[in-house]
Design a protein around this motif. Structure first.
Motif, PDB file in Angstrom:
ATOM      1  N   MET A   4     -15.975   0.103  19.091  1.00 22.28           N
ATOM      2  CA  MET A   4     -15.887  -0.827  17.986  1.00 22.28           C
ATOM      3  C   MET A   4     -14.564  -1.578  18.106  1.00 22.28           C
ATOM      4  SD  MET A   4     -16.089   0.078  13.931  1.00 22.28           S
ATOM      5  CE  MET A   4     -14.477   0.823  13.804  1.00 22.28           C
ATOM      6  N   PRO A   5     -14.565  -2.888  17.846  1.00 21.54           N
ATOM      7  CA  PRO A   5     -13.293  -3.626  17.882  1.00 21.54           C
ATOM      8  C   PRO A   5     -12.386  -3.159  16.749  1.00 21.54           C
ATOM      9  CG  PRO A   5     -15.028  -4.980  16.946  1.00 21.54           C
ATOM     10  CD  PRO A   5     -15.679  -3.711  17.444  1.00 21.54           C
ATOM     11  N   ILE A   6     -11.107  -3.500  16.845  1.00 14.38           N
ATOM     12  CA  ILE A   6     -10.189  -3.185  15.745  1.00 14.38           C
ATOM     13  C   ILE A   6     -10.627  -3.986  14.527  1.00 14.38           C
ATOM     14  CG2 ILE A   6      -7.813  -3.355  14.911  1.00 14.38           C
ATOM     15  CD1 ILE A   6      -6.956  -3.109  17.870  1.00 14.38           C
ATOM     16  N   ILE A   7     -10.794  -3.295  13.425  1.00 15.64           N
ATOM     17  CA  ILE A   7     -11.198  -3.942  12.175  1.00 15.64           C
ATOM     18  C   ILE A   7     -10.116  -3.659  11.148  1.00 15.64           C
ATOM     19  CG2 ILE A   7     -12.894  -3.977  10.311  1.00 15.64           C
ATOM     20  CD1 ILE A   7     -14.953  -3.013  12.391  1.00 15.64           C
ATOM     21  N   ARG A   8      -9.660  -4.712  10.504  1.00 16.49           N
ATOM     22  CA  ARG A   8      -8.686  -4.557   9.427  1.00 16.49           C
ATOM     23  C   ARG A   8      -9.360  -5.001   8.147  1.00 16.49           C
ATOM     24  NH1 ARG A   8      -4.067  -8.381   9.305  1.00 16.49           N
ATOM     25  NH2 ARG A   8      -3.881  -8.428   7.089  1.00 16.49           N
ATOM     26  N   PHE A   9      -9.142  -4.293   7.077  1.00 14.26           N
ATOM     27  CA  PHE A   9      -9.704  -4.714   5.802  1.00 14.26           C
ATOM     28  C   PHE A   9      -8.709  -4.459   4.699  1.00 14.26           C
ATOM     29  CE2 PHE A   9     -11.379  -0.633   7.089  1.00 14.26           C
ATOM     30  CZ  PHE A   9     -11.203   0.193   5.990  1.00 14.26           C
ATOM     31  N   ALA A  10      -8.840  -5.253   3.633  1.00 19.42           N
ATOM     32  CA  ALA A  10      -7.890  -5.186   2.528  1.00 19.42           C
ATOM     33  C   ALA A  10      -8.635  -5.188   1.208  1.00 19.42           C
ATOM     34  CB  ALA A  10      -6.934  -6.375   2.577  1.00 19.42           C
ATOM     35  N   VAL A  11      -8.111  -4.437   0.245  1.00 22.44           N
ATOM     36  CA  VAL A  11      -8.649  -4.412  -1.104  1.00 22.44           C
ATOM     37  C   VAL A  11      -8.144  -5.657  -1.821  1.00 22.44           C
ATOM     38  CG1 VAL A  11      -8.711  -3.138  -3.283  1.00 22.44           C
ATOM     39  CG2 VAL A  11      -8.663  -1.900  -1.082  1.00 22.44           C
ATOM     40  N   ASP A  59      -4.099  -2.772  -1.083  1.00 17.27           N
ATOM     41  CA  ASP A  59      -4.208  -1.744  -0.044  1.00 17.27           C
ATOM     42  C   ASP A  59      -4.852  -2.354   1.191  1.00 17.27           C
ATOM     43  OD1 ASP A  59      -3.203   0.257  -1.655  1.00 17.27           O
ATOM     44  OD2 ASP A  59      -5.133   1.263  -1.974  1.00 17.27           O
ATOM     45  N   SER A  60      -4.413  -1.945   2.372  1.00 10.83           N
ATOM     46  CA  SER A  60      -5.067  -2.423   3.586  1.00 10.83           C
ATOM     47  C   SER A  60      -5.174  -1.267   4.584  1.00 10.83           C
ATOM     48  CB  SER A  60      -4.335  -3.607   4.196  1.00 10.83           C
ATOM     49  OG  SER A  60      -3.052  -3.232   4.635  1.00 10.83           O
ATOM     50  N   PHE A  61      -6.171  -1.373   5.441  1.00 15.03           N
ATOM     51  CA  PHE A  61      -6.494  -0.326   6.388  1.00 15.03           C
ATOM     52  C   PHE A  61      -6.910  -0.954   7.702  1.00 15.03           C
ATOM     53  CE2 PHE A  61      -7.667   0.772   2.093  1.00 15.03           C
ATOM     54  CZ  PHE A  61      -7.066   2.015   1.904  1.00 15.03           C
ATOM     55  N   SER A  62      -6.694  -0.242   8.793  1.00 15.86           N
ATOM     56  CA  SER A  62      -7.172  -0.673  10.108  1.00 15.86           C
ATOM     57  C   SER A  62      -7.990   0.463  10.708  1.00 15.86           C
ATOM     58  CB  SER A  62      -6.016  -1.010  11.053  1.00 15.86           C
ATOM     59  OG  SER A  62      -5.301  -2.119  10.584  1.00 15.86           O
TER      60      SER A  62
END
Length: 65
Positions: A4-11, A59-62
């Protein structure tokens, strides 16, 4: 199975809405929006992810696979 590619997501603001933004890890641009279901699950790139705990605005996550 391919990685899976690097995925970043943020609230997003108003975390209680369950809205998150999927962010391109290279450009920083938003490429999609998702809403968490009642269990905190969302799907991106064919992968189910679950967020647990209390989400706070910003909040953010990778994730990398």
């Amino acid at each position: 199975m391919p990685l899976m590619p690097i995925i970043r997501f943020a609230v997003m603001p108003a975390a209680a809405s369950g809205r998150i933004e999927i962010i391109d890890h290279l450009s920083g641009d938003t490429i999609a929006s998702r809403y968490l279901d009642e269990t905190g699950m969302f799907n991106v790139a064919g992968v189910d992810l679950v967020l647990k705990g209390t989400l706070m605005d910003g909040d953010s996550f990778s994730v990398a696979g």
